[in-house]
Design a protein around this motif. Structure first.
Motif, PDB file in Angstrom:
ATOM      1  N   ALA A  66      24.942 -21.045  -0.163  1.00  0.00           N
ATOM      2  CA  ALA A  66      24.810 -20.296  -1.418  1.00  0.00           C
ATOM      3  C   ALA A  66      24.614 -18.792  -1.212  1.00  0.00           C
ATOM      4  CB  ALA A  66      23.627 -20.857  -2.210  1.00  0.00           C
ATOM      5  N   THR A  67      24.591 -18.317   0.027  1.00  0.00           N
ATOM      6  CA  THR A  67      24.325 -16.884   0.269  1.00  0.00           C
ATOM      7  C   THR A  67      25.360 -16.019  -0.454  1.00  0.00           C
ATOM      8  OG1 THR A  67      23.567 -17.503   2.479  1.00  0.00           O
ATOM      9  CG2 THR A  67      23.880 -15.159   2.070  1.00  0.00           C
ATOM     10  N   SER A  68      24.893 -14.965  -1.140  1.00  0.00           N
ATOM     11  CA  SER A  68      25.837 -14.141  -1.918  1.00  0.00           C
ATOM     12  C   SER A  68      26.583 -13.153  -1.015  1.00  0.00           C
ATOM     13  CB  SER A  68      25.080 -13.364  -3.004  1.00  0.00           C
ATOM     14  OG  SER A  68      24.336 -12.317  -2.408  1.00  0.00           O
ATOM     15  N   ASP A  69      27.718 -12.681  -1.527  1.00  0.00           N
ATOM     16  CA  ASP A  69      28.502 -11.659  -0.816  1.00  0.00           C
ATOM     17  C   ASP A  69      27.671 -10.391  -0.651  1.00  0.00           C
ATOM     18  OD1 ASP A  69      30.659 -13.334  -0.778  1.00  0.00           O
ATOM     19  OD2 ASP A  69      31.688 -12.394  -2.469  1.00  0.00           O
ATOM     20  N   ALA A  70      26.929 -10.026  -1.714  1.00  0.00           N
ATOM     21  CA  ALA A  70      26.171  -8.764  -1.681  1.00  0.00           C
ATOM     22  C   ALA A  70      25.093  -8.811  -0.596  1.00  0.00           C
ATOM     23  CB  ALA A  70      25.546  -8.506  -3.051  1.00  0.00           C
ATOM     24  N   VAL A  71      24.390  -9.939  -0.505  1.00  0.00           N
ATOM     25  CA  VAL A  71      23.334 -10.072   0.513  1.00  0.00           C
ATOM     26  C   VAL A  71      23.964 -10.035   1.912  1.00  0.00           C
ATOM     27  CG1 VAL A  71      21.698 -11.758   1.483  1.00  0.00           C
ATOM     28  CG2 VAL A  71      21.626 -11.196  -0.955  1.00  0.00           C
ATOM     29  N   THR A  72      25.092 -10.707   2.081  1.00  0.00           N
ATOM     30  CA  THR A  72      25.763 -10.716   3.387  1.00  0.00           C
ATOM     31  C   THR A  72      26.142  -9.282   3.780  1.00  0.00           C
ATOM     32  OG1 THR A  72      26.645 -12.884   2.855  1.00  0.00           O
ATOM     33  CG2 THR A  72      27.677 -11.737   4.709  1.00  0.00           C
ATOM     34  N   GLN A  73      26.693  -8.537   2.818  1.00  0.00           N
ATOM     35  CA  GLN A  73      27.111  -7.154   3.093  1.00  0.00           C
ATOM     36  C   GLN A  73      25.911  -6.290   3.474  1.00  0.00           C
ATOM     37  OE1 GLN A  73      30.399  -6.470   3.292  1.00  0.00           O
ATOM     38  NE2 GLN A  73      29.577  -4.634   4.264  1.00  0.00           N
ATOM     39  N   THR A  74      24.801  -6.454   2.747  1.00  0.00           N
ATOM     40  CA  THR A  74      23.596  -5.660   3.050  1.00  0.00           C
ATOM     41  C   THR A  74      23.125  -5.926   4.474  1.00  0.00           C
ATOM     42  OG1 THR A  74      22.944  -5.781   0.736  1.00  0.00           O
ATOM     43  CG2 THR A  74      21.208  -5.200   2.283  1.00  0.00           C
ATOM     44  N   ILE A  75      23.146  -7.180   4.888  1.00  0.00           N
ATOM     45  CA  ILE A  75      22.651  -7.527   6.229  1.00  0.00           C
ATOM     46  C   ILE A  75      23.632  -7.086   7.319  1.00  0.00           C
ATOM     47  CG2 ILE A  75      22.030  -9.499   7.731  1.00  0.00           C
ATOM     48  CD1 ILE A  75      19.875  -8.591   5.651  1.00  0.00           C
ATOM     49  N   MET A  76      24.930  -7.148   7.017  1.00  0.00           N
ATOM     50  CA  MET A  76      25.922  -6.631   7.978  1.00  0.00           C
ATOM     51  C   MET A  76      25.690  -5.124   8.171  1.00  0.00           C
ATOM     52  SD  MET A  76      27.978  -9.197   8.905  1.00  0.00           S
ATOM     53  CE  MET A  76      29.557  -8.578   9.470  1.00  0.00           C
ATOM     54  N   ASP A  77      25.509  -4.398   7.059  1.00  0.00           N
ATOM     55  CA  ASP A  77      25.300  -2.940   7.133  1.00  0.00           C
ATOM     56  C   ASP A  77      23.988  -2.609   7.852  1.00  0.00           C
ATOM     57  OD1 ASP A  77      27.644  -2.622   5.757  1.00  0.00           O
ATOM     58  OD2 ASP A  77      26.714  -2.233   3.809  1.00  0.00           O
ATOM     59  N   LEU A  78      22.942  -3.354   7.504  1.00  0.00           N
ATOM     60  CA  LEU A  78      21.641  -3.102   8.147  1.00  0.00           C
ATOM     61  C   LEU A  78      21.746  -3.320   9.662  1.00  0.00           C
ATOM     62  CD1 LEU A  78      18.540  -2.631   8.112  1.00  0.00           C
ATOM     63  CD2 LEU A  78      18.308  -5.095   7.844  1.00  0.00           C
ATOM     64  N   SER A  79      22.417  -4.388  10.069  1.00  0.00           N
ATOM     65  CA  SER A  79      22.538  -4.684  11.506  1.00  0.00           C
ATOM     66  C   SER A  79      23.208  -3.525  12.221  1.00  0.00           C
ATOM     67  CB  SER A  79      23.341  -5.973  11.728  1.00  0.00           C
ATOM     68  OG  SER A  79      22.729  -7.041  11.048  1.00  0.00           O
ATOM     69  N   ARG A  80      24.227  -2.942  11.595  1.00  0.00           N
ATOM     70  CA  ARG A  80      24.904  -1.774  12.196  1.00  0.00           C
ATOM     71  C   ARG A  80      23.937  -0.604  12.290  1.00  0.00           C
ATOM     72  NH1 ARG A  80      29.058  -3.362   8.514  1.00  0.00           N
ATOM     73  NH2 ARG A  80      30.445  -4.765   9.627  1.00  0.00           N
ATOM     74  N   LYS A  81      23.103  -0.440  11.258  1.00  0.00           N
ATOM     75  CA  LYS A  81      22.120   0.659  11.273  1.00  0.00           C
ATOM     76  C   LYS A  81      21.128   0.468  12.431  1.00  0.00           C
ATOM     77  CE  LYS A  81      18.797   3.016   8.415  1.00  0.00           C
ATOM     78  NZ  LYS A  81      17.898   2.995   7.288  1.00  0.00           N
ATOM     79  N   LEU A  82      20.898  -0.771  12.823  1.00  0.00           N
ATOM     80  CA  LEU A  82      19.997  -1.053  13.943  1.00  0.00           C
ATOM     81  C   LEU A  82      20.688  -0.860  15.295  1.00  0.00           C
ATOM     82  CD1 LEU A  82      18.272  -4.381  12.690  1.00  0.00           C
ATOM     83  CD2 LEU A  82      17.564  -2.013  12.281  1.00  0.00           C
ATOM     84  N   GLY A  83      21.957  -0.448  15.251  1.00  0.00           N
ATOM     85  CA  GLY A  83      22.703  -0.228  16.498  1.00  0.00           C
ATOM     86  C   GLY A  83      23.312  -1.512  17.036  1.00  0.00           C
ATOM     87  N   LYS A  84      23.398  -2.538  16.191  1.00  0.00           N
ATOM     88  CA  LYS A  84      23.920  -3.836  16.646  1.00  0.00           C
ATOM     89  C   LYS A  84      25.348  -4.047  16.158  1.00  0.00           C
ATOM     90  CE  LYS A  84      19.874  -4.908  18.298  1.00  0.00           C
ATOM     91  NZ  LYS A  84      19.678  -4.676  19.726  1.00  0.00           N
ATOM     92  N   VAL A  85      25.985  -5.079  16.706  1.00  0.00           N
ATOM     93  CA  VAL A  85      27.297  -5.494  16.218  1.00  0.00           C
ATOM     94  C   VAL A  85      27.102  -6.836  15.512  1.00  0.00           C
ATOM     95  CG1 VAL A  85      29.647  -6.136  16.875  1.00  0.00           C
ATOM     96  CG2 VAL A  85      28.460  -4.303  18.108  1.00  0.00           C
ATOM     97  N   PRO A  86      27.201  -6.843  14.166  1.00  0.00           N
ATOM     98  CA  PRO A  86      27.009  -8.100  13.454  1.00  0.00           C
ATOM     99  C   PRO A  86      28.306  -8.912  13.408  1.00  0.00           C
ATOM    100  CG  PRO A  86      27.289  -6.308  11.877  1.00  0.00           C
ATOM    101  CD  PRO A  86      27.404  -5.686  13.251  1.00  0.00           C
TER     102      PRO A  86
END
Ligand code: CAA
Length: 295
Positions: A157-177
């Motif tokens: 049930a995870t939403s697209d918006a939540v997935t996008q936020t976490i993908m973006d945050l992971s990049r901000k942490l210097g990671k590759v999501p």
């Protein structure tokens, strides 16, 4: 992302707090034990110190990042202002369901609830909450400050918006999501654990010794650690529990844990954390010594 909370201050939890605080995000680090929180802060400080020594972080940035971390033993206190909660507690379904129920009841509407689980179903964890669309897997690799991957797991049930936020945050942490769907073992452990299990079977069946198996994979396949050393590093109890999830989840005997692994876990030989597994470990020493049992 104005405020994050991390539940569990063990190896993964303190690593996650480390990278969040370093990215300028205030983090509340939560644990049931005051002592564990003290140890976690000392570990983060030590690991940031390594980065300062290597010249990848300034001492000023280290101090700023450390100041971004607060600690508490009160779950509700630590999560009440959070826009993101990352759960990194022990790999136990009932414990995670209990934590998510409590977190769901005590966070602001819209808070993203992430789990660092290595194999427990995100969809199942989300079912303990009233907003399963806000629940997601954020699977970091150990050691968190070093490893580039974040496996981002979308529950049913995870939403697209939540997935996008976490993908973006992971990049901000210097990671590759990397985005993956919620099936047993996700991708990382669906591939890694059968390899580790096969290495243990090779030892169990007498094909080769501990040192030989690990050397084949290190020098032959350019793995930084052999599979047996890696199993010790992850924790043999964790490896067993992930293999059980794969075995039960797919009902396929190819995932059945090697009896030697089961015996070692039952004997309390859990790898690095217990002082011995396939190798034996002395605090402060980097020497890789094969455990007496396998010499
Ligand atoms: N924090 C900050 N820096 C750290 C660190 C930490 N916790 N641990 C290691 N480092 C840094 C070191 O300072 C060093 O930096 P430089 O390269 O700039 O010198 C670098 O990482 C390498 O460390 P070491 O020299 O101490 O040791 P090493 O060269 O043997 O590397 C290792 C250690 C990075 C752990 C390497 O052996 C490795 O990559 N191993 C495989 C790790 C792996 O596969 N992890 C995934 C496990 S699976 C998992 O986590 C998920 C799951 O669900 C089971």
């Amino acid at each position: 992302m104005k405020q994050a909370a991390v539940i569990g201050s063990g190896t993964m939890g303190n690593g996650i707090a480390h990278v969040l605080s370093q990215a300028g995000i205030p983090v509340s680090l939560i644990d049931i034990s005051e002592d564990a929180l003290k140890k976690a802060l000392a570990t983060i400080d030590k690991n940031m110190g390594r980065q300062v020594e290597k010249g990848v972080l300034t001492d000023e940035a280290r101090k700023k990042a450390m100041a971004n971390i607060t600690t508490t033993t009160f779950l509700t206190e630590g999560i009440k202002e959070a826009d993101l909660v990352v759960e990194a507690a022990t790999e136990n379904v009932d414990l995670k369901l209990k934590i998510f129920r409590e977190v769901d009841a005590n966070t602001k509407p819209g808070t993203i609830l992430a789990s660092n689980t290595s194999s427990i179903s995100i969809t199942k964890i989300a079912s303990a909450t009233k907003s399963p669309e806000n629940v997601i897997g954020m699977h970091f690799m150990n050691p968190v400050p070093v490893m580039k991957l974040v496996e981002v797991i979308r529950g049913y049930a995870t939403s697209d918006a939540v997935t996008q936020t976490i993908m973006d945050l992971s990049r901000k942490l210097g990671k590759v999501p990397v985005e993956v769907n919620d099936y047993p073992g996700f991708v990382a452990n669906r591939i890694l654990m059968p390899m580790i299990n096969e290495a243990i079977y090779s030892l169990y069946e007498g094909v080769a010794g501990v040192y030989e198996i690990d050397t084949v994979m290190k020098l032959g396949m350019a793995h930084p650690m052999g599979p047996l050393q890696l199993a010790d590093f992850i924790g043999l109890d964790t490896c067993l529990s992930i293999l059980n999830v794969l075995h039960q989840g797919f009902g396929n005997p190819k995932y059945a844990p090697c009896p030697l692994l089961v015996n070692m876990v039952q004997a309390g030989h859990h790898g690095v954390k217990s002082g011995q597994g396939f190798f034996k470990y002395t605090p402060g020493s980097k020497d890789l010594v094969v455990a007496d049992r396998f010499r």
